[in-house]
Design a protein around this motif. Structure first.
Motif, short mmCIF file in Angstrom:
data_model
loop_
_atom_site.label_atom_id
_atom_site.label_comp_id
_atom_site.label_asym_id
_atom_site.label_seq_id
_atom_site.Cartn_x
_atom_site.Cartn_y
_atom_site.Cartn_z
N GLY A 1 71.09 38.27 78.56
CA GLY A 1 72.42 38.75 78.95
C GLY A 1 72.52 39.14 80.41
O GLY A 1 73.27 40.06 80.78
N GLN B 1 76.51 34.92 84.96
CA GLN B 1 77.02 35.71 83.84
C GLN B 1 76.37 35.28 82.53
O GLN B 1 76.15 34.09 82.30
CB GLN B 1 78.54 35.63 83.74
N ASP B 2 75.99 36.28 81.78
CA ASP B 2 75.44 36.09 80.44
C ASP B 2 74.34 35.03 80.38
O ASP B 2 74.43 34.06 79.63
CB ASP B 2 76.60 35.72 79.48
#
Lengths: 399, 231
Positions: B10, B26-27
């Motif tokens: 994450g 992101q992520d």
């Protein structure tokens, strides 16, 4: 060993990238440190002079000189009459006096002292050969002279040598070592220094060395009094002041040099030189320091990729900051070695030409070296902090 | 089951900007096993270099968790992260990042600048690394006099002089001609055969073809384009 080599390589890295950039701060710091070393030499020289004056004369001696050249004062305020007055009224004390001048002998400028037989009782300059001047020389107006050892060395003159001073000839009767002229050197004239070429002749001989205007035969440049008491000559100074202050003897204002006034005068001179020279050196160093600071900032900017590499290879922020501090200290230390080292090397050769006494030696490097380290640290701290705070990822993006 | 040499869960990275913030990653979920050769592809600005910097502990994620050899790096202070990086991670940069005034050998020895390796041992390892990349004869030559390919080989020698657990490589052939680039790639494949885990960022798909596993980085997200691992 390798660690030190790596450290030196790290320090040199900035200078090797842009050698031309370091010229200005390097030259400025070298100049500032040169001035600082000269000032320190003069200050130390004045301190030594104060000590040697007291050591030479003793704490119980003092000197009386006409005030420095002031056209408003009557000419020739001090005469043999005044010396005799002191000698007659202070029988327990040793009093001597001389008139000083300059003449050319064999093409060399020589100091000539017209002295009396009491000179050696007050100024115990060592006689290296022959004899000092005595009462018979004064009484008989014997054409003899005592010369300084430096003059003897330069000319090869020894005892019995006939030397021509103006139209007259005198024979060398003794050779003396002028160890210090500390007391004389506080006045503009007469000035004596160890190593001066000096010829001392009986005061009763005419001043045949004199150029125009010919001084009065009995005029004096200085009177010395050595008190029999072992401590301060204060009471004798007061008695002498009273005697010379008598209007009957028409004595113009005089300069009274006691050990205390001598030390005070030298201290005042030392402070003035320290203030003026120190201010000049400080300004020079401040300007150079600011230039050094900007140089280090530019250096940090130019080395951002290298900073990133070092961080990637395991350098901590403190390691990065240290590189720039050490680099600045290395630069200032090298500039100081050049500037102050040059001063320390030149001063022994130029000391005699300077109008003030100068101490020499490599101890003059100590304070400049300490100052250089502080200067290097002070003006590299901010750039070093900037370098240490650069994020490694950002630094590597600058690649 | 072996512990992944690198794992990200994450992970996100955004940077402050005048109008809020700019999200670069992101992520991200990534797991790299020891001995893998992973290639990150994607266009310029897609976040490849940022991902490598996070993996090298040169940067901190804005969110998520990163483990290097099973150790949660976010729980470490700066000194511990530096210690982990200098002992276990090697990096090769696109523009080589050599100290141009120093010799080839000094550049490779620079790998040990912040390590306590004894001098003789460091020198021996540096010479061995130079031998591996075929630059022993250039060891005393100033780095600035080398060609682009030679500079990249010096950078590789520096990275492998102390064999790393994880070798991170950023655009290694970006500044090289195709023939030289192919030579450089053969070095990396040889290193991988010797057991060194490699993560390489490149926008060159031909170069990426050498890797056992390909990941594509696009608009801040990772996508597996060839089998072999978990994304």
């Amino acid at each position: 060993m390798m660690r030190w080599r790596l450290l030196v390589l790290d320090i040199r890295e900035g200078a090797r990238r842009h050698p031309s950039r370091i010229v200005l701060p390097f030259a400025g710091i070298a100049l500032g440190m040169f001035i600082l070393a000269v000032v320190l030499g003069i200050v130390a020289g004045l301190r030594q002079q104060a000590h040697s004056a007291i050591a030479e004369l003793g704490v119980n001696s003092f000197a009386i000189l006409p005030l420095a050249d002031d056209p408003s004062l009557p000419a020739l305020p001090l005469t043999r009459r005044h010396a005799e007055l002191l000698r007659g009224n202070l029988p327990a004390e040793a009093v001597t006096a001389y008139q000083a001048g300059e003449s050319l002998l064999d093409g060399k400028t020589v100091r000539i002292l017209h002295a009396d037989e009491y000179l050696w009782r007050v100024r115990p300059w060592p006689i290296l050969a022959g004899r000092p001047l005595d009462a018979d020389d004064m009484r008989n107006r014997t054409a003899v002279a005592v010369i300084s050892d430096s003059l003897s060395r330069e000319t090869g003159w020894t005892i019995g040598q006939a030397i021509s001073i103006g139209p007259e000839t005198v024979r060398v009767a003794g050779i003396v070592s002028i160890e210090s002229g500390a007391m004389e050197s506080v006045s503009a004239s007469p000035r004596l220094s160890p190593g001066d070429r000096v010829v001392i002749v009986p005061w009763t001989l005419p001043a045949y060395w004199a150029q125009s205007p010919v001084p009065r035969e009995d005029s004096l440049d200085i009177i010395f009094v050595r008190s029999r008491a072992a401590e301060s000559p204060g009471p004798v100074v007061s008695a002498a002041r009273r005697l010379l202050g008598d209007p009957h003897y028409a004595c113009a204002p005089l300069s009274w040099i006691t050990p205390a006034t001598l030390v005070a005068q030298l201290q005042k001179l030392r402070q003035r030189i320290l203030m003026a020279g120190g201010l000049l050196a400080a300004l020079c160093l401040l300007m150079s320091g600011i230039t050094l600071g900007s140089l280090m900032c530019a250096n940090v900017q130019a080395r951002i990729p290298e900073i990133g590499l070092r961080r990637a290879l395991g350098a901590s922020p403190a390691d990065i900051g240290l590189i720039f501090v050490l680099e600045a200290v290395f630069l200032t230390a090298c500039a100081t070695l050049l500037g102050a080292g040059t001063a320390a090397m030149l001063l022994p050769f130029t000391a005699r030409a300077l109008p003030v006494p100068v101490a020499t030696g490599f101890s003059l490097l100590l304070l400049p070296m300490a100052t250089s380290i502080l200067l290097g640290i002070a003006f590299s701290l901010a750039p070093a902090r900037i370098a240490a705070r650069i994020a490694p990822a950002e630094a590597l993006r600058n690649e | 089951m072996t512990t992944p040499i690198l794992s990200m869960e994450g992970v996100a990275r955004w940077f402050p900007a005048p109008n809020g913030s700019v999200s670069v990653l992101q992520d991200i979920h990534l797991s790299v096993e020891p001995g893998e050769f992973v290639c990150l592809t994607g266009p310029s600005g897609s976040g490849k270099t940022t991902l490598l910097h996070l993996a090298a502990l040169l940067d901190r994620p804005s969110a998520g968790c990163i483990r290097l050899a099973g150790q949660d790096v976010l729980s470490l202070d700066e000194e511990q992260r530096t210690g982990l990086r200098k002992h276990r991670v090697g990096m090769v940069f696109q523009r080589f990042c050599l100290l141009s005034h120093r010799s080839v050998l000094e550049n490779v020895l620079f790998r040990f600048r912040y390590l306590d390796t004894p001098d003789r041992e460091a020198r021996s390892m540096a010479l061995q690394a130079l031998e591996h990349v075929g630059l022993t004869s250039h060891s005393d030559q100033p780095a600035r006099l080398l060609s682009g390919g030679e500079m990249q080989r010096v950078a590789i020698a520096r990275a492998i002089a102390l064999p790393p657990d994880l070798l991170l490589v950023d655009e290694p052939t970006g500044n090289l001609d195709p023939a030289t680039g192919a030579g450089i790639m053969s070095h990396f494949m040889e290193l991988n055969r010797r057991g060194i885990t490699i993560i390489m960022a490149t926008h060159n798909t031909a170069v990426a073809g050498h890797a056992g596993r390909r990941l594509e980085c696009r608009a801040g997200r990772l996508r597996e384009t060839a089998p072999g691992g978990t994304v």
